[in-house]
Design a protein around this motif. Structure first.
Motif, short mmCIF file in Angstrom:
data_model
loop_
_atom_site.label_atom_id
_atom_site.label_comp_id
_atom_site.label_asym_id
_atom_site.label_seq_id
_atom_site.Cartn_x
_atom_site.Cartn_y
_atom_site.Cartn_z
N SER A 193 13.85 24.64 35.09
CA SER A 193 15.16 24.14 35.54
C SER A 193 15.75 23.21 34.50
O SER A 193 15.06 22.72 33.59
CB SER A 193 15.02 23.40 36.87
N THR A 250 13.41 19.16 37.09
CA THR A 250 13.16 18.63 38.43
C THR A 250 12.92 19.71 39.48
O THR A 250 12.56 19.40 40.61
CB THR A 250 14.35 17.77 38.91
N THR A 257 9.79 24.41 44.45
CA THR A 257 10.57 23.34 45.08
C THR A 257 11.23 23.87 46.35
O THR A 257 11.30 23.16 47.37
CB THR A 257 11.65 22.82 44.12
N GLY A 305 12.56 25.09 54.81
CA GLY A 305 12.70 24.09 55.87
C GLY A 305 14.09 23.48 55.97
O GLY A 305 14.42 22.84 56.96
N ASN A 306 14.89 23.66 54.94
CA ASN A 306 16.29 23.21 54.99
C ASN A 306 17.19 24.39 55.34
O ASN A 306 16.83 25.55 55.10
CB ASN A 306 16.73 22.65 53.63
N HIS A 362 19.29 25.01 50.26
CA HIS A 362 18.71 24.04 49.33
C HIS A 362 19.68 23.87 48.15
O HIS A 362 20.03 24.85 47.50
CB HIS A 362 17.36 24.55 48.83
N GLY A 363 20.07 22.64 47.91
CA GLY A 363 21.01 22.38 46.83
C GLY A 363 20.41 22.67 45.46
O GLY A 363 19.20 22.75 45.29
#
Lengths: 177, 327
Positions: free
Chosen positions: B58, B62, B67, B78-79, B82-83
């Motif tokens: 990435s 990060t 991720t 789980g979101n 994801h941004g």
């Protein structure tokens, strides 16, 4: 406390460490300052940050001490230069930044680690990464991106920051109760 | 003495490089199709696993594949969405990765991405939305990885005739690792293999309901037909399949998700707009008025699709070492 933090998304029970990925996810992006929310009194110190250089290994932790209730702008190292106490489960790439600091808790309670980025964080005691008890987003437009809560007993701890994009990260550890 | 050790080391390296891949599959499950130009090998899967967890794929180091694809969630997120690495909002819910090797379509809305090699490019270099943010920076990925002596060794072992560290080989290794994500160890699987104690009476009642009401789309071993269907009212922000085909009739059509590990891969639907399995069931056509007891049985059955071993299998987790050294 929860009432005071009503604008802030919080989940407060049985939270595995991995759940903090969810804390890093912004909800619908706020428009600032239109959507700004007040910073709760517990985190009031957030607005006055002092510079601090992070530790890169266990030996240098003694020089990097953060008192709960004091906000800092922590200077991080390049990730490959950091030897963590416990390997983070999201270690960050070689071009990211990380570091550690130590802090001491005088009284038992729930402590909130608030950071200004989506970095991975661990609170470590006796070389074990502790399970968090809650996580959430900071108030809109506050600069607090992520908050992770830990139930701590009196004693010394290490805060590990991993996989941060920038070489600096704002941090505040605050006691909630 | 040193020379002998070096020769022994070279022999070990050669052995690992040429070690054939052996699928570990339950009886009755055939090995998936593997592209002829990206055959499986242990060395390639090992490399792909390390890359999957490496945030150097990435822009700012990060964000790794892992991720968003977390093992304890069967490699979902789980979101709702994801941004991206630069803060761009996510667009669609992150799917789990169990048994992706067998899937004929791989994303919520693009039937043209039919290989894991094609799909793996999207999160790394895609722009709609920006996820890992490496569009135009593919050479930078190679440069970062090549600085690591162990990666140089791993690429040579994974691609012995080429050994090149470039984005194309990164993608091939990622695809190989993803093909190794095999999940056939749920209570449902045990039941289908003859263990009549694996599912409770409630779950069996739910299974019967599932066969009647759900299995025309959630079909086969993947519990997905791989097709694109309109379940929710079309939204103004995401046209679904129509975005690719331009056909008006494809507006609001999205791929049937696999229900393997559905209990731990929420929230549900392409936009992650539904938090619970029960609500997800109710949002399907003709299911809004399902009896409470039937809904409970159905969700009990769906819970039986969870493969806990898959979520803890060390072969799929963050690697602790590479080239004999701790990471």
């Amino acid at each position: 406390m929860m009432k005071m933090l009503s604008p802030v998304l919080l989940a407060m029970s049985g939270v595995p460490a991995a759940a903090q990925n969810m804390a890093a996810m912004p909800q619908a992006a706020p428009v600032c300052p239109r959507d700004a929310e007040p910073i709760p009194a517990t985190l009031a110190a957030w607005s006055d940050k002092k510079p601090l250089m992070s530790a890169t290994d266990e030996a240098s932790l003694g020089k990097t001490v953060l008192a709960p209730g004091v906000a800092v702008d922590l200077a991080l190292a390049d990730t490959p230069a950091v030897t963590y106490i416990v390997r983070p489960s999201h270690p960050g790439g070689s071009v990211s930044h990380g570091g550690m600091l130590s802090f001491t808790v005088d009284s038992a309670g729930t402590y909130r680690v608030a950071i200004g980025a989506g970095a991975w964080l661990d609170v470590v005691k006796d070389k074990i990464s502790l399970e968090s008890v809650g996580h959430g987003h900071g108030p809109n437009c506050s600069g607090i991106r992520k908050m992770v809560d830990f139930a701590l007993q009196p004693g010394g701890y290490v805060l590990q920051i991993a996989g941060n994009g920038d070489a600096h990260i704002p941090i505040l550890i605050a006691k909630l109760n | 003495m040193l020379g002998r050790l070096m020769l022994a080391g070279a022999a070990l390296t050669l052995t690992a490089a040429t070690e054939p891949w052996r699928w570990t599959l339950p009886t009755g499950v055939q090995a998936p199709h593997v592209p002829a130009d990206n055959l499986m090998s242990a060395a390639k899967v090992e490399l792909g696993r390390r890359l999957f967890y490496d945030a150097d794929l990435s822009a700012d180091g990060t964000m790794a594949c892992a991720t968003c694809h977390e093992q304890h969630r069967a490699f979902a997120d789980g979101n709702a969405t994801h941004g991206g690495v630069h803060g761009d909002p996510g667009r669609r819910n992150v799917p789990g990765l169990a048994n992706v090797a067998w899937m004929r379509t791989l994303t919520w809305g693009n039937p043209r991405l039919t290989s894991l090699e094609l799909q793996a490019v999207v999160p790394v270099t895609g722009k709609t939305p920006v996820e890992m943010g490496m569009a135009g920076q593919e050479a930078e990925i190679a440069r970062r990885l090549a600085r690591d002596a162990c990666y140089r060794t791993m690429f040579t072992r994974a691609f012995p005739d080429e050994g090149t560290i470039d984005f194309a080989h990164v993608v091939r290794a990622l695809a190989a690792f993803e093909r190794s994500l095999v999940s056939f160890d749920s209570p449902y699987d045990a039941w289908t293999r003859g263990d009549r104690t694996a599912l409770s009476p409630d779950a069996l009642k739910g299974a019967a309901l599932f066969r009647r009401s759900c299995s025309s789309c959630h079909s086969g071993p993947l519990l997905s037909d791989g097709g694109f269907h309109k379940i929710l009212p079309p939204s103004a922000t995401d046209p679904g399949l129509r975005e690719i085909t331009s056909r008006p009739s494809d507006l609001g059509r999205f791929r049937t998700p696999s229900l393997r590990n559905v209990e731990i891969t929420g929230p549900y639907f392409h936009d992650g707009s539904t938090k619970t399995m029960a609500d997800a069931v109710r949002r399907h056509p003709r299911m809004s008025a399902i009896a409470t007891s039937d809904l409970a049985a159905l969700t009990t059955f769906m819970t039986g699709l969870t493969d806990r071993k898959f979520t803890r299998d060390e072969r799929f987790s963050l690697p602790g070492e590479a080239c004999g050294k701790r990471l």
